[in-house]
Design a protein around this motif. Structure first.
Motif, short mmCIF file in Angstrom:
data_model
loop_
_atom_site.label_atom_id
_atom_site.label_comp_id
_atom_site.label_asym_id
_atom_site.label_seq_id
_atom_site.Cartn_x
_atom_site.Cartn_y
_atom_site.Cartn_z
N ASP A 143 26.28 -81.43 -13.97
CA ASP A 143 26.07 -80.79 -15.26
C ASP A 143 26.35 -81.81 -16.35
O ASP A 143 27.35 -82.52 -16.29
CB ASP A 143 26.99 -79.58 -15.42
N GLU A 175 30.61 -82.66 -13.40
CA GLU A 175 30.00 -82.82 -14.72
C GLU A 175 30.38 -84.17 -15.31
O GLU A 175 31.40 -84.76 -14.95
CB GLU A 175 30.38 -81.69 -15.66
N THR A 185 27.73 -75.77 -10.39
CA THR A 185 27.55 -77.21 -10.40
C THR A 185 28.71 -77.87 -9.68
O THR A 185 29.84 -77.36 -9.68
CB THR A 185 27.46 -77.75 -11.84
N SER A 222 23.41 -76.16 -19.68
CA SER A 222 24.16 -75.15 -18.92
C SER A 222 24.48 -73.95 -19.80
O SER A 222 24.40 -72.80 -19.36
CB SER A 222 25.41 -75.75 -18.30
N LYS A 223 24.80 -74.20 -21.05
CA LYS A 223 25.06 -73.09 -21.99
C LYS A 223 23.80 -72.27 -22.20
O LYS A 223 23.84 -71.03 -22.17
CB LYS A 223 25.57 -73.64 -23.32
N PRO A 277 27.05 -81.15 -19.83
CA PRO A 277 27.26 -80.06 -20.78
C PRO A 277 26.99 -80.43 -22.24
O PRO A 277 26.61 -79.56 -23.03
CB PRO A 277 28.72 -79.65 -20.57
N ASP A 278 27.16 -81.69 -22.60
CA ASP A 278 26.93 -82.10 -24.00
C ASP A 278 25.47 -81.94 -24.42
O ASP A 278 25.18 -81.87 -25.62
CB ASP A 278 27.36 -83.55 -24.21
N THR A 285 32.27 -73.98 -10.45
CA THR A 285 32.30 -75.40 -10.07
C THR A 285 32.89 -75.54 -8.68
O THR A 285 33.55 -74.64 -8.17
CB THR A 285 33.13 -76.24 -11.07
#
Length: 188
Positions: free
Chosen positions: A162, A184, A181, A169-170, A164-165, A7
């Motif tokens: 990002d 987020e 990124t 990205s995962k 992430p939820d 990041t």
């Protein structure tokens, strides 16, 4: 590049994040759209954003920046220019005039296909793939697959935002693609 942070520095990241506009219920109910146009309109924010990417990749010995349709076309060419390297567009199906390779994928709320010219890069070229945000990861995964089919070495995926939820990205990291990124948003 794996030893570099994933990041951006927190002050710069917060500066950019503060300029992203959230639009509730667009393009459909339940979606919070993260709009980067205020970042692009603010000369200091745009300069900060581009400088973050340039500083990250200045010594990466890259050959090409690949930008994803459509907002990757905004940041990608500027970054390529600043790094004195080429730019390759990865477009929605039917938009490129020459012979193409295609890859289909799933989006957060639809499915799509992207294409790349079959001569867009040469085997062994080192490429960073750029987009505005990572949601489900489908677009960046499809673009990465296209580049790899051409023999390119995809050094990293890069995005401004990002989400992430949504798991993108995962998914991308689990596929072996390093990511960078700037900021987020932890909720949709």
């Amino acid at each position: 590049m794996s030893s570099l942070p994933t990041t951006a520095p927190s002050d710069a990241a917060q500066f950019i994040k503060n300029r992203v506009r959230t639009i509730d219920g667009w393009p459909q109910p339940g979606v919070q759209f993260r709009d980067i146009t205020p970042v692009l309109a603010d000369r200091r924010a745009l300069r900060t954003l581009i400088d973050l990417f340039v500083q990250r990749y200045i010594d990466a010995k890259l050959d090409t920046i690949a930008g994803l349709d459509a907002r990757g076309f905004i940041i990608g060419p500027i970054l390529a220019y600043e790094l004195s390297i080429g730019f390759v567009p990865i477009r929605k199906k039917g938009k490129l005039p020459y012979k193409t390779l295609s890859q289909s994928y799933e989006l957060e709320y639809a499915s799509a296909t992207v294409e790349i010219h079959e001569d867009a890069c040469q085997p062994g070229e080192r490429v960073v793939i750029v987009d505005d945000l990572i949601a489900t990861g489908g677009t960046m995964m499809a673009g990465t697959q296209l580049l790899r089919r051409l023999g390119a070495v995809v050094v990293e995926g890069a995005a401004i935002i990002d989400l992430p939820d949504l798991g993108g990205s995962k998914l991308l990291r689990n596929s072996g693609l390093p990511l960078f990124t700037v900021c987020e948003f932890a909720d949709r």
